[in-house]
Design an enzyme around this catalytic site. Sequence first.
Site, mmCIF file in Angstrom:
data_model
loop_
_atom_site.group_PDB
_atom_site.id
_atom_site.type_symbol
_atom_site.label_atom_id
_atom_site.label_comp_id
_atom_site.label_asym_id
_atom_site.label_seq_id
_atom_site.Cartn_x
_atom_site.Cartn_y
_atom_site.Cartn_z
ATOM 1 N N SER A 141 0.830 -1.233 -0.002
ATOM 2 C CA SER A 141 -0.243 0.025 0.241
ATOM 3 C C SER A 141 0.855 1.151 -0.043
ATOM 4 O O SER A 141 2.071 1.279 0.395
ATOM 5 C CB SER A 141 -0.897 0.048 1.283
ATOM 6 N N TYR A 155 -2.385 -0.651 10.129
ATOM 7 C CA TYR A 155 -2.490 -1.304 8.529
ATOM 8 C C TYR A 155 -1.299 -0.667 7.839
ATOM 9 O O TYR A 155 -0.710 -1.325 7.262
ATOM 10 C CB TYR A 155 -3.838 -0.698 8.127
#
Length: 249
Positions: A141, A155
């Site tokens: 990401s 995350y």
Amino acid sequence: MIRKNILITGASSGLGAGMAREFAARGRNLALCARRTDRLETLKAELLAAHPGITVSLRALDVNDHAQVFDVFREFAAELGTLDRVIVNAGMGKGASLGTGYFHANVATAQTNFVAALAQCEAALEIFRKQGNGHLVTISSMSAMRGMPRAITVYAATKAGLAALSEGIRSDLWGSPIKVSTIFPGYIRSEINEKVKHTPFMIDNAVGCRLLAKAIEREPVKAYVPWWPWAPLGLLMRVLPLGLVRKLG
């Protein structure tokens, strides 16, 4: 090299299902796994109706059941003959600021996005080493570039860890026919972020998955998806003051 047989984890929705559609359109055979088998069955029917010449194999898989990860990957390899590409995509986006009473959500994300990803990489590489070739793809990401605030603190940390793990695997396999690609998606609308509002540079799922598949097909060491604005932003995120970077979270 054409990677004919492609395994995708977390394929029941979002980026996983979108990438399955893209590779099916390219005539690839698919090994799809996720917890929600009803969605997998629906997706399989859709893909075979649109592309009757391909094979679509399904398995139920909870990636946090590490023994099951190895079993499912081996079953897919035995059924299809080879696994040419494995896309480690299954993930979770739960979380909250640390110390606010949501350890259960933060630890679930840490376990799914990193420890379970490690299990998937191990299972894939066991098969690739035996075959003597293969393409491992990890979906990281853009949040992995720096520490992020609030709900994505853990995350982002897991995605940074996954990127570092992927680079370590690449180093370990240096000069090998086994290729390793780390993909850094920007904001692509999917179930994991469907409730998030006012996110900068968000693109829809179909466009995002088309760009993901295109990037994966090139088999790069790493790729930012979409390239604009995330490739230049990725460089800036590493050097800008944290006060500015945190606004992207």
